[in-house]
Design an enzyme around this catalytic site. Structure first.
Site, PDB file in Angstrom:
ATOM      1  N   LYS A   1     -31.548  57.583 -53.676  1.00  0.00           N
ATOM      2  CA  LYS A   1     -30.192  58.022 -54.025  1.00  0.00           C
ATOM      3  C   LYS A   1     -29.757  57.363 -55.327  1.00  0.00           C
ATOM      4  O   LYS A   1     -28.932  56.454 -55.333  1.00  0.00           O
ATOM      5  CB  LYS A   1     -29.229  57.656 -52.903  1.00  0.00           C
ATOM      6  CG  LYS A   1     -29.487  58.413 -51.616  1.00  0.00           C
ATOM      7  CD  LYS A   1     -28.414  58.041 -50.612  1.00  0.00           C
ATOM      8  CE  LYS A   1     -28.968  57.974 -49.204  1.00  0.00           C
ATOM      9  NZ  LYS A   1     -28.206  57.053 -48.367  1.00  0.00           N
TER      10      LYS A   1
ATOM     11  N   GLY B   1     -25.150  52.075 -48.244  1.00  0.00           N
ATOM     12  CA  GLY B   1     -24.059  52.527 -49.105  1.00  0.00           C
ATOM     13  C   GLY B   1     -22.863  51.590 -49.006  1.00  0.00           C
ATOM     14  O   GLY B   1     -22.239  51.238 -50.009  1.00  0.00           O
TER      15      GLY B   1
HETATM   16  P1  ADP Z   1     -31.713  53.150 -48.250  1.00  0.00           P
HETATM   17  O1  ADP Z   1     -31.511  54.026 -47.038  1.00  0.00           O
HETATM   18  O2  ADP Z   1     -32.477  51.914 -47.923  1.00  0.00           O
HETATM   19  O3  ADP Z   1     -30.432  52.883 -48.973  1.00  0.00           O
HETATM   20  P2  ADP Z   1     -32.430  55.429 -49.853  1.00  0.00           P
HETATM   21  O4  ADP Z   1     -31.879  56.307 -48.806  1.00  0.00           O
HETATM   22  O5  ADP Z   1     -31.779  55.380 -51.164  1.00  0.00           O
HETATM   23  O6  ADP Z   1     -32.631  53.935 -49.274  1.00  0.00           O
HETATM   24  O7  ADP Z   1     -33.933  55.852 -50.189  1.00  0.00           O
HETATM   25  C1  ADP Z   1     -34.947  55.856 -49.210  1.00  0.00           C
HETATM   26  C2  ADP Z   1     -35.945  56.918 -49.537  1.00  0.00           C
HETATM   27  O8  ADP Z   1     -36.375  56.805 -50.877  1.00  0.00           O
HETATM   28  C3  ADP Z   1     -37.189  56.841 -48.688  1.00  0.00           C
HETATM   29  O9  ADP Z   1     -37.179  57.929 -47.795  1.00  0.00           O
HETATM   30  C4  ADP Z   1     -38.333  56.929 -49.702  1.00  0.00           C
HETATM   31  O10 ADP Z   1     -39.332  57.830 -49.311  1.00  0.00           O
HETATM   32  C5  ADP Z   1     -37.634  57.420 -50.958  1.00  0.00           C
HETATM   33  N1  ADP Z   1     -38.303  57.059 -52.207  1.00  0.00           N
HETATM   34  C6  ADP Z   1     -38.665  55.842 -52.630  1.00  0.00           C
HETATM   35  N2  ADP Z   1     -39.302  55.904 -53.809  1.00  0.00           N
HETATM   36  C7  ADP Z   1     -39.355  57.201 -54.149  1.00  0.00           C
HETATM   37  C8  ADP Z   1     -39.900  57.918 -55.260  1.00  0.00           C
HETATM   38  N3  ADP Z   1     -40.545  57.288 -56.228  1.00  0.00           N
HETATM   39  N4  ADP Z   1     -39.755  59.254 -55.256  1.00  0.00           N
HETATM   40  C9  ADP Z   1     -39.131  59.889 -54.275  1.00  0.00           C
HETATM   41  N5  ADP Z   1     -38.589  59.276 -53.196  1.00  0.00           N
HETATM   42  C10 ADP Z   1     -38.703  57.947 -53.135  1.00  0.00           C
HETATM   43 MG    MG Z   2     -31.273  56.139 -46.820  1.00  0.00          MG
END
Ligand code: ADP
Ligand code: MG
Length: 401
Positions: free
Chosen positions: A199, A382
């Site tokens: 995100k 978030g």
């Molecule tokens: P969090 O829930 O810990 O805040 P996010 O929701 O922002 O994290 O992101 C988690 C997702 O990001 C995971 O499902 C992972 O597969 C994806 N992700 C990580 N690196 C990449 C990348 N290079 N390209 C696409 N998706 C990615």
């Molecule tokens: Mg997430």
């Protein structure tokens, strides 16, 4: 802010806004961390003779019932964790909810169906949200806010409902806020922040604030490509937020001016397509390339081994670490190494380590790390980011009012 110790809960109907938004594969819960995190609050209320009504959202249904986002499997798991049956209401404010609540004895608990099956929950229209909050308020005498992962949302059950009932913060929210204070007041240095995940636009904002607070910022995950592009590199078919490139450039310049070390990957693991996460099929065209040599059409899906080593070095002497967002698509074993390396580096350091974000927390557990070895695993990505950005969190403001 009042806590549950300030409420007389015996014999009262207590509405607990939890965050039970767990990852599901079909109706199997793949990580129950969020259920376990709120269980102590529910258990404490039950112990004191409350009639407990638990409510949460799950996923992003479109304001109407959608069976794939039912909380029914969560009710079963919650019952196992609490060691007491959890009556499940098949709606949120309808006949089933009313009947289930009416049947509750002291020290008994029910879980309502997904709050977001009702358009009023997330509505931008105050009146529509308020009308839904009125219906929720009819079910209960008291409100306990403990859905930390949702406190940054101005939603009916988070923001409007506490204004309608005597309210207090649950044990999880108390704990989460205590940890976030440690990241903002008298931080032990070096303070290193690791950001990743997908995100990008949600997370770029926090960098703005961290540029004045952190000593080092390490960038991985999908966000890295916006920064690589900002430095003039081609990123193939990787996740890219075009409109954020000027922002990324400004951050790089400001980091240099402020003496904040901004560390961007030097290599990346790529494939020609998104991996088959469900079947974990082998990735035939897996390759590691330098960050300045990403081929056209290639999708960067993890930081590379040189970057993992570099990040480990940058984390070794940290005294405080905040980590949000996996370094790659850890759901597939081919792209989990970067995330594993960062988790290990946190454990190898002497730092107070905080892991925030639903997917980040799940990654730590799914990759087999002992979560008790981390300083704190936050249930809200978030929410913790917005707190660190210095924003007012609607769900916290409502509890403080
Ligand atoms: P969090 O829930 O810990 O805040 P996010 O929701 O922002 O994290 O992101 C988690 C997702 O990001 C995971 O499902 C992972 O597969 C994806 N992700 C990580 N690196 C990449 C990348 N290079 N390209 C696409 N998706 C990615
Ligand atoms: Mg997430």
């Amino acid at each position: 802010m009042k806590t549950i110790d300030d409420l007389e809960v015996a014999g009262q109907r207590v509405f607990v806004r939890a965050d039970l938004n767990v990852p599901l594969s079909g109706d199997t819960i793949t990580d129950d961390g969020r259920i376990r995190a709120v269980a102590p609050t529910i258990a404490a209320l039950l112990e004191r003779g409350a009639k407990v009504i638990v409510a949460s959202h799950l996923g992003r249904p479109k304001g109407e019932p959608d069976p794939q986002y039912s909380l029914a499997p969560v009710a079963v798991r919650l019952g196992e964790i609490l060691g007491t049956p959890v009556a499940f209401a098949t709606d949120t404010v309808g006949d089933s909810a009313k009947a289930t609540v009416a049947a509750l004895g002291d020290g008994e608990v029910t879980l309502l169906e997904n709050l977001r099956f009702n358009a009023g929950e997330t509505s931008k229209d105050e009146a529509e949200r308020g009308a839904f909050a009125d219906r929720l308020a009819e079910l209960a005498d008291l409100y306990v806010g403990d859905g930390f992962g949702a406190v940054h949302r101005k939603h009916a059950s988070v923001f409007d409902l506490p204004a309608r009932l005597p309210h207090a913060a649950g044990l999880l929210i108390e704990k989460e806020l205590g940890v976030l204070k440690r990241l903002t007041e008298d931080v032990a240095r070096p303070y290193v922040v690791v950001l990743g995940g997908s995100k990008v636009s949600d997370k770029v904002g926090v960098i703005d604030n961290l540029l004045g607070k952190a000593d080092r910022i390490l960038i991985g995950g999908g966000m890295m490509f916006t920064f690589l592009k900002a430095q003039g590199h081609e990123v193939g078919a990787s996740l890219l937020q075009e409109d954020q490139i000027p922002v990324a450039q400004e951050y790089l310049a400001r980091a240099a001016a402020n003496g904040v070390e901004f560390v961007i990957p030097v290599d990346t693991a790529v494939s020609g397509g998104f991996p088959d996460v469900k079947n974990r099929a082998p990735v035939e065209d897996f390759a590691v390339v330098d960050a300045d040599a990403i081929p056209a059409g290639a999708l960067g899906l993890d930081i590379g081994p040189k970057t993992a080593q570099l990040f480990a070095e940058k984390l070794a002497d940290a005294r405080t670490v905040f980590w949000n967002g996996p370094m790659g698509v850890f759901e597939h074993p081919a792209f989990a190494d970067g995330t594993r390396a960062v988790a290990q580096a946190l454990l190898d350091s002497e730092a107070f380590t905080v892991v925030g974000g639903g997917d980040s927390a799940a990654a730590v557990r799914i990759l087999g790390f002992d979560e008790t070895k981390f300083g704190h695993i936050s249930t809200g990505g978030g929410a913790s980011l917005e707190y660190l950005e210095g924003k007012t969190l609607p769900g916290i403001a409502a509890l403080e009012a």
